[in-house]
Each structure stands twice: as structure tokens, then as C-alpha cells.
Design a protein around this motif. Structure first.
Motif, PDB file in Angstrom:
ATOM      1  N   ARG A  50     -44.139  11.484  24.860  1.00 32.87           N
ATOM      2  CA  ARG A  50     -44.214  12.381  23.706  1.00 32.87           C
ATOM      3  C   ARG A  50     -45.022  11.721  22.587  1.00 32.87           C
ATOM      4  O   ARG A  50     -45.016  10.503  22.427  1.00 32.87           O
ATOM      5  CB  ARG A  50     -42.813  12.724  23.199  1.00 32.87           C
ATOM      6  CG  ARG A  50     -41.956  13.434  24.240  1.00 32.87           C
ATOM      7  CD  ARG A  50     -40.662  13.966  23.651  1.00 32.87           C
ATOM      8  NE  ARG A  50     -39.942  13.014  22.835  1.00 32.87           N
ATOM      9  CZ  ARG A  50     -38.962  12.211  23.261  1.00 32.87           C
ATOM     10  NH1 ARG A  50     -38.588  12.235  24.527  1.00 32.87           N
ATOM     11  NH2 ARG A  50     -38.350  11.394  22.439  1.00 32.87           N
ATOM     12  N   ILE A  51     -45.709  12.525  21.793  1.00 32.70           N
ATOM     13  CA  ILE A  51     -46.529  12.002  20.698  1.00 32.70           C
ATOM     14  C   ILE A  51     -45.699  11.176  19.729  1.00 32.70           C
ATOM     15  O   ILE A  51     -46.070  10.061  19.363  1.00 32.70           O
ATOM     16  CB  ILE A  51     -47.238  13.155  19.954  1.00 32.70           C
ATOM     17  CG1 ILE A  51     -48.286  13.781  20.872  1.00 32.70           C
ATOM     18  CG2 ILE A  51     -47.874  12.665  18.665  1.00 32.70           C
ATOM     19  CD1 ILE A  51     -48.923  15.026  20.312  1.00 32.70           C
ATOM     20  N   GLU A  52     -44.522  11.698  19.312  1.00 40.39           N
ATOM     21  CA  GLU A  52     -43.698  10.953  18.353  1.00 40.39           C
ATOM     22  C   GLU A  52     -43.170   9.656  18.954  1.00 40.39           C
ATOM     23  O   GLU A  52     -42.984   8.667  18.253  1.00 40.39           O
ATOM     24  CB  GLU A  52     -42.551  11.806  17.796  1.00 40.39           C
ATOM     25  CG  GLU A  52     -41.559  12.287  18.825  1.00 40.39           C
ATOM     26  CD  GLU A  52     -41.927  13.587  19.508  1.00 40.39           C
ATOM     27  OE1 GLU A  52     -41.093  14.068  20.272  1.00 40.39           O
ATOM     28  OE2 GLU A  52     -43.028  14.118  19.296  1.00 40.39           O
ATOM     29  N   GLY A  53     -42.976   9.637  20.260  1.00 38.82           N
ATOM     30  CA  GLY A  53     -42.537   8.414  20.931  1.00 38.82           C
ATOM     31  C   GLY A  53     -43.624   7.347  20.904  1.00 38.82           C
ATOM     32  O   GLY A  53     -43.338   6.167  20.670  1.00 38.82           O
ATOM     33  N   ARG A  54     -44.865   7.754  21.109  1.00 37.15           N
ATOM     34  CA  ARG A  54     -45.983   6.805  21.055  1.00 37.15           C
ATOM     35  C   ARG A  54     -46.186   6.289  19.641  1.00 37.15           C
ATOM     36  O   ARG A  54     -46.447   5.102  19.432  1.00 37.15           O
ATOM     37  CB  ARG A  54     -47.251   7.453  21.605  1.00 37.15           C
ATOM     38  CG  ARG A  54     -47.190   7.678  23.112  1.00 37.15           C
ATOM     39  CD  ARG A  54     -48.530   8.063  23.694  1.00 37.15           C
ATOM     40  NE  ARG A  54     -49.081   9.296  23.174  1.00 37.15           N
ATOM     41  CZ  ARG A  54     -48.805  10.517  23.641  1.00 37.15           C
ATOM     42  NH1 ARG A  54     -47.977  10.643  24.664  1.00 37.15           N
ATOM     43  NH2 ARG A  54     -49.367  11.579  23.128  1.00 37.15           N
TER      44      ARG A  54
END
Length: 86
Positions: free
Chosen positions: A7-11
Motif C-alpha cells: 500500500r502507498i501509505e505503508g511504503r
């Protein structure tokens, strides 16, 4: 853990967590804490570039501030005073 990198927020979170910490850190370990291993807490030192202080308690579990405040508060107050005066 690894799936959050998809996920973008995870990266974004992962990138932020890789940066060294540039502020003093007081790390608290509690030997009877069933959720956080005090040995792992000490390993956090490698991510801190501006002073790492570790203090370990025998008793207090995961909620040290509730179960053992009379021992925690002097340690916290002393550390805050040292950081403020430096």
C-alpha cells in the motif's frame, strides 16, 4: 508487516521509519512485559543519532505508568531535566 509495503501509505511509513532519529530518546524496558521484549528495545539504539538512554524495570508489565508510577516518574523526570538542560 510485509503486506503493508504493497500500500502507498505503508511504503511512506517504511521510508519515514528508515530515517535516523535526531532527538534524544529515553527507552524503557520492562522485564515482565509480555508484549515487548526488553532486549529488542535496546536494539533501537542503532536508529538514534542524538542520545539514547535505556532504563529497565523488573515489574510493571505493558502498563508501567499505571502499575509502577512511583518508580517510573523519577526516571522520566530526571531524563527530561537532563535533556532540557543540555
Amino acid at each position: 508487516a510485509a503486506r503493508s509495503l504493497l500500500r502507498i501509505e505503508g511504503r511512506k511509513f517504511y521510508r519515514q521509519m528508515r530515517k535516523p532519529i535526531k532527538h534524544p530518546v529515553l527507552a524503557i524496558g520492562v522485564l515482565d512485559n509480555p508484549l515487548i521484549d526488553s532486549d529488542l528495545v535496546q536494539l533501537s539504539k542503532k536508529y538514534v543519532k542524538s542520545g539514547f538512554t535505556y532504563h529497565e524495570f523488573e515489574f510493571g508489565g505493558h502498563h508501567l505508568h499505571e502499575r509502577n508510577p512511583e518508580q517510573l516518574l523519577p526516571v522520566l523526570t530526571k531524563w527530561l531535566t537532563q535533556v532540557h538542560n543540555s
